[in-house]
Design a protein around this motif. Structure first.
Motif, short mmCIF file in Angstrom:
data_model
loop_
_atom_site.label_atom_id
_atom_site.label_comp_id
_atom_site.label_asym_id
_atom_site.label_seq_id
_atom_site.Cartn_x
_atom_site.Cartn_y
_atom_site.Cartn_z
N HIS A 207 0.86 -1.19 0.00
CA HIS A 207 0.00 0.00 0.00
C HIS A 207 0.89 1.23 0.00
O HIS A 207 2.00 1.22 0.53
N THR A 232 -2.94 -0.73 6.68
CA THR A 232 -3.55 -1.06 5.38
C THR A 232 -2.67 -2.00 4.58
O THR A 232 -3.15 -2.97 3.97
N SER A 248 -3.44 -1.98 -2.80
CA SER A 248 -4.60 -1.10 -2.63
C SER A 248 -4.82 -0.26 -3.87
O SER A 248 -3.96 -0.19 -4.76
N GLU A 249 -5.98 0.38 -3.93
CA GLU A 249 -6.28 1.25 -5.07
C GLU A 249 -5.32 2.44 -5.12
O GLU A 249 -4.91 2.87 -6.20
N LYS A 269 -14.07 -5.36 -4.74
CA LYS A 269 -14.18 -4.89 -3.36
C LYS A 269 -13.90 -6.05 -2.40
O LYS A 269 -14.44 -7.14 -2.54
N LYS A 275 -11.62 -1.01 7.91
CA LYS A 275 -11.63 -0.10 6.76
C LYS A 275 -12.89 -0.21 5.93
O LYS A 275 -13.14 0.63 5.07
N MET A 278 -12.86 -2.25 0.43
CA MET A 278 -11.83 -1.55 -0.32
C MET A 278 -11.63 -2.21 -1.67
O MET A 278 -11.66 -3.45 -1.78
N THR A 280 -9.31 -3.47 -4.45
CA THR A 280 -7.92 -3.90 -4.51
C THR A 280 -7.59 -4.45 -5.89
O THR A 280 -8.48 -4.71 -6.70
#
Length: 363
Positions: A207, A232, A248-249, A269, A275, A278, A280
Motif C-alpha cells: 500500500h 492497510t 490497494s487502489e 471490493k 476499513k 476496499m 484492490t
C-alpha cells in the motif's frame, strides 16, 4: 600430537583464506617451533591495541550468502538496522525525533501455511528455512533499493521512498521487488533434508501512503513505521492469496503512472477489517498468480506444492481424502486447488490494454 610437538615436523593448522594478513602473521609467530620467537602476552596486548578493524575482521568471500554476512559483520551494525541519517544521530548520542514521510510504499510478505510447517518441522529446521528465505529477500532488497524495516516471525516488511529520493519510482520498486520475491520463495525448499516437503509459498500485499518513522526505546532500540498506511499494507498481505500480490487502489494508481507496462487486474471490493470494503488489485502476471498452478485434481504436500497427479475416479470415496488432507482443512485445499469464481473477466492493465486506467478504477 607427536607431529605438533616434534620441532622437526612442526605440524600446524592452515591459516584460513579469510584471515587478514597481519593477523595471520601473528598467529604463525605464536605457534613457532622455537619458543624464543613466540611473543609474550604483554607484547600481544600492545600489538592488538594498535590494530584496526581492517587488521582483524574476516575478509570477504566469493559466496553471495557468505559475502552478505561478512559485510554486515565488518560494517557498523547501526547502518544495517537504521537509515543513515538515524544511525548518524544515534552514533553521536543525539535524540532521534519522529519524522513524517508523505508518500511511501510499504511491503508485507509472509509464508502460506506457516503454522502447519512449524507444527511438522523442528524449530531448528524452521529457523534454517527462514534464514534461507530472508537471505534471498535481503539480496533482492539491495537490488531494488528497498529498505528492510523488520522481520516478525515469518513476515518480512520493507518500504521505499523512506531515506532515498524515490518519489518517481517507489511503487514500481516495491512491485518489481514483490514479483522477484515470490519467484525467489518458490525456489526455497521447506526442508532441505526432505525435498518432498515442497517449496515455500508466500502471499504479498502493499500500500502507498503517509507514515511516521521513529526510534522507540533505549534498550535494544527499534526503528519502526507508524500510521494507518502500515495497517492497510498489512491487510493487503493478509487478504492476499498464495503466490499472489495484492495492492490497494491508492498504490495501483501510483503504480500505473510509474510503470504503465506492469499488468494490473482489478480484484474488486474486499472487506478489510477496520476499513470497510476496499477496491484492490492483483499485480503482475496474466492471471496475477506468479507461480504456475496445476489444474485438475492433484495431491499436494503441506507446503502447497504438487507432488503427483491423482487419476480421476468415477466414484471417489472422498475428494479431500483422495488428496491426502484431513477434512478440517477443506477451506485450505480449495484455496490452493480451485480457481477463483469469476462472474466477469476483469481486464488487465498495462501497455497491452486499451482500457484507460482511470476508467477501470471507476468500474
Amino acid at each position: 600430537l607427536r607431529k605438533v610437538c616434534d620441532p622437526r615436523i612442526n605440524h600446524r593448522p592452515p591459516v584460513p583464506s579469510t584471515c587478514p594478513k597481519r593477523m595471520g602473521e601473528i598467529m604463525q609467530k605464536c605457534w613457532s617451533s622455537d619458543p624464543l620467537f613466540r611473543p609474550f602476552a604483554k607484547d600481544l596486548d600492545m600489538i592488538f591495541g594498535e590494530m584496526t578493524a581492517n587488521d582483524t575482521e574476516p575478509l570477504v568471500e566469493s559466496n553471495p550468502n557468505t559475502r552478505l554476512r561478512t559485510e554486515v559483520a565488518r560494517g557498523d551494525m547501526l547502518y544495517e538496522v537504521f537509515p543513515k541519517a538515524v544511525a548518524d544521530k544515534l552514533k553521536a548520542g543525539q535524540k532521534v525525533e519522529p519524522e513524517t514521510h508523505n508518500n511511501v510504499t510499504i511491503f508485507f510478505g509472509d509464508i502460506v501455511r506457516f503454522t502447519d510447517i512449524s507444527r511438522v518441522l523442528s524449530a531448528v529446521k524452521v529457523c534454517n528455512m527462514l534464514d534461507r528465505l530472508y537471505l534471498a529477500f535481503d539480496a533482492l532488497a539491495t537490488k531494488h533499493e528497498v529498505f528492510k524495516v523488520e522481520t516478525i516471525g515469518d513476515a518480512w516488511m520493507g518500504v521505499t521512498n523512506l531515506e532515498n529520493d524515490q518519489n518517481e519510482t517507489h511503487a514500481k520498486r516495491i512491485a518489481l521487488f514483490a514479483i522477484d520475491a515470490v519467484a525467489a520463495a518458490s525456489k526455497v525448499l521447506v526442508d532441505e533434508d526432505d525435498p518432498d516437503a515442497g517449496y515455500v509459498h508466500i502471499r504479498v500485499g502493499f500500500h502507498s501512503g503517509p507514515v511516521v518513522s521513529n526510534v522507540i526505546g533505549s534498550l535494544n532500540p527499534r526503528y519502526g513505521l507508524f500510521g494507518d498506511s502500515v495497517n492497510t499494507a498489512s491487510r493487503m498481505e493478509s487478504l492476499s492469496l498464495s503466490d499472489r500480490i495484492q495492492c490497494s487502489e491508492a498504490a495501483a494508481k501510483i503504480l500505473a503512472e510509474q510503470d504503465p507496462a506492469l499488468p494490473l487486474r482489478k480484484r474488486g471490493k474486499v472487506a478489510v477489517k477496520g476499513k470497510g470494503n476496499m477496491v484492490t488489485y492483483w499485480v503482475g502476471g496474466s492471471g496475477a498468480r506468479l507461480v504456475p498452478k496445476v489444474s485438475g485434481q492433484a495431491r499436494v504436500n503441506f507446503a502447497g506444492d504438487i507432488v503427483s497427479p491423482v487419476p480421476k475416479s468415477p466414484r471417489p470415496k472422498h475428494g479431500l481424502q483422495a488428496m491426502g488432507f484431513h477434512v478440517s482443512r477443506k477451506h485450505e485445499v480449495q484455496e490452493e486447488l480451485e480457481p477463483e469464481p469469476t462472474t466477469s473477466a476483469p481486464p488487465s492493465y498495462g501497455l497491452s490494454s486499451r482500457v484507460p486506467f482511470e476508467k477501470a478504477l471507476s468500474q
